[in-house]
Enzyme design. Sequence first.
Site, mmCIF file in Angstrom:
data_model
loop_
_atom_site.group_PDB
_atom_site.id
_atom_site.type_symbol
_atom_site.label_atom_id
_atom_site.label_comp_id
_atom_site.label_asym_id
_atom_site.label_seq_id
_atom_site.Cartn_x
_atom_site.Cartn_y
_atom_site.Cartn_z
ATOM 1 N N ARG A 77 3.925 5.731 -41.242
ATOM 2 C CA ARG A 77 4.486 7.089 -41.209
ATOM 3 C C ARG A 77 3.424 8.164 -41.367
ATOM 4 O O ARG A 77 3.610 9.301 -40.945
ATOM 5 C CB ARG A 77 5.588 7.217 -42.267
ATOM 6 C CG ARG A 77 6.860 6.514 -41.857
ATOM 7 C CD ARG A 77 7.863 6.489 -42.976
ATOM 8 N NE ARG A 77 7.864 5.234 -43.708
ATOM 9 C CZ ARG A 77 8.317 5.093 -44.937
ATOM 10 N NH1 ARG A 77 8.805 6.132 -45.577
ATOM 11 N NH2 ARG A 77 8.308 3.920 -45.533
ATOM 12 N N GLU B 98 6.150 0.471 -54.264
ATOM 13 C CA GLU B 98 7.406 0.594 -55.015
ATOM 14 C C GLU B 98 8.218 -0.694 -54.791
ATOM 15 O O GLU B 98 8.876 -1.186 -55.677
ATOM 16 C CB GLU B 98 8.198 1.812 -54.515
ATOM 17 C CG GLU B 98 9.425 2.119 -55.353
ATOM 18 C CD GLU B 98 10.289 3.230 -54.757
ATOM 19 O OE1 GLU B 98 9.964 3.729 -53.675
ATOM 20 O OE2 GLU B 98 11.295 3.560 -55.406
HETATM 21 C C1 PRP Z 1 5.668 3.850 -47.633
HETATM 22 C C2 PRP Z 1 5.258 5.289 -47.440
HETATM 23 C C3 PRP Z 1 3.923 5.338 -48.139
HETATM 24 C C4 PRP Z 1 4.102 4.362 -49.275
HETATM 25 C C5 PRP Z 1 4.319 5.091 -50.571
HETATM 26 O O1 PRP Z 1 5.047 3.066 -46.684
HETATM 27 O O2 PRP Z 1 5.163 5.640 -46.078
HETATM 28 O O3 PRP Z 1 2.875 4.913 -47.302
HETATM 29 O O4 PRP Z 1 5.238 3.547 -48.955
HETATM 30 O O5 PRP Z 1 4.452 4.213 -51.648
HETATM 31 P P1 PRP Z 1 3.415 4.103 -52.849
HETATM 32 O O6 PRP Z 1 3.026 5.492 -53.258
HETATM 33 O O7 PRP Z 1 4.168 3.380 -53.921
HETATM 34 O O8 PRP Z 1 2.249 3.309 -52.369
HETATM 35 P P2 PRP Z 1 5.408 1.580 -46.268
HETATM 36 O O9 PRP Z 1 4.369 0.667 -46.822
HETATM 37 O O10 PRP Z 1 6.832 1.311 -46.599
HETATM 38 O O11 PRP Z 1 5.113 1.558 -44.712
HETATM 39 P P3 PRP Z 1 5.613 2.269 -43.371
HETATM 40 O O12 PRP Z 1 4.996 3.650 -43.332
HETATM 41 O O13 PRP Z 1 5.039 1.383 -42.341
HETATM 42 O O14 PRP Z 1 7.129 2.322 -43.365
HETATM 43 N N1 ADE Z 2 8.063 4.525 -49.690
HETATM 44 C C1 ADE Z 2 8.022 4.114 -50.962
HETATM 45 N N2 ADE Z 2 9.125 4.471 -51.615
HETATM 46 C C2 ADE Z 2 9.915 5.126 -50.711
HETATM 47 C C3 ADE Z 2 11.177 5.754 -50.784
HETATM 48 N N3 ADE Z 2 11.879 5.769 -51.920
HETATM 49 N N4 ADE Z 2 11.657 6.353 -49.675
HETATM 50 C C4 ADE Z 2 10.948 6.335 -48.529
HETATM 51 N N5 ADE Z 2 9.752 5.757 -48.414
HETATM 52 C C5 ADE Z 2 9.236 5.159 -49.496
#
Ligand code: PRP
Ligand code: ADE
Length: 176
Positions: free
Chosen positions: A64, A101
């Site tokens: 993202r 998370e």
């Molecule tokens: C999500 C979001 C951040 C991260 C935040 O990504 O886009 O990169 O989690 O969480 P944190 O602060 O606890 O590290 P995700 O790994 O779900 O990947 P995506 O963007 O491919 O959906």
């Molecule tokens: N990435 C980590 N935690 C998330 C949340 N609560 N919503 C969307 N993206 C996330």
Amino acid sequence: MKIEEKEKIEKLIRSVEDFPEKGVIFRDITTALKDKEGLEIIIKDFTDRYKNKGIDYVVGADARGFIFGAAIAYNIGAGFVPARKPGKLPAEVESVEYSLEYGKNSIEIHKDAFEKNSKILIVDDLLATGGTAKAMVQLVEKLEAEVYELAFMIELSDLKGREFLKGYEVYSQLKY
Ligand code: PRP
Ligand code: ADE
């Protein structure tokens, strides 16, 4: 960002309970991105903040972070560098493992992504625990470049990512 702009974006974000697992409230940004005014507000705010700051590269987190990172980089006249999930980048990489998370992962960057002492803006959609962002900082510093700031559309304050990133400048457009 003006208060009314912030309110508009807040309304556009969809909250989905128990995704991707029980207990997580997922903040879905797709509903804000598909709205042309919403998208414009978000990207313009980042652009105004980071233009003319001498930023050499914007690094976006897979996946993202790419959406915002490339648009900001283009607008401020910087290069864009993707930090990717493991096994996706074809040339030599630096790699850092981190906790999420929900779950665990690692993130990689090309070793030749930028020159020593480059000024870097790290961008992602959302700051939760800060695990991903801290890993991005470590990648940038492994390449001997300098983190200018970390920028997020959303910050989940309860998860204390900002504290985890203590010592670095953190900007978020919206806090939950
Ligand atoms: C999500 C979001 C951040 C991260 C935040 O990504 O886009 O990169 O989690 O969480 P944190 O602060 O606890 O590290 P995700 O790994 O779900 O990947 P995506 O963007 O491919 O959906
Ligand atoms: N990435 C980590 N935690 C998330 C949340 N609560 N919503 C969307 N993206 C996330």
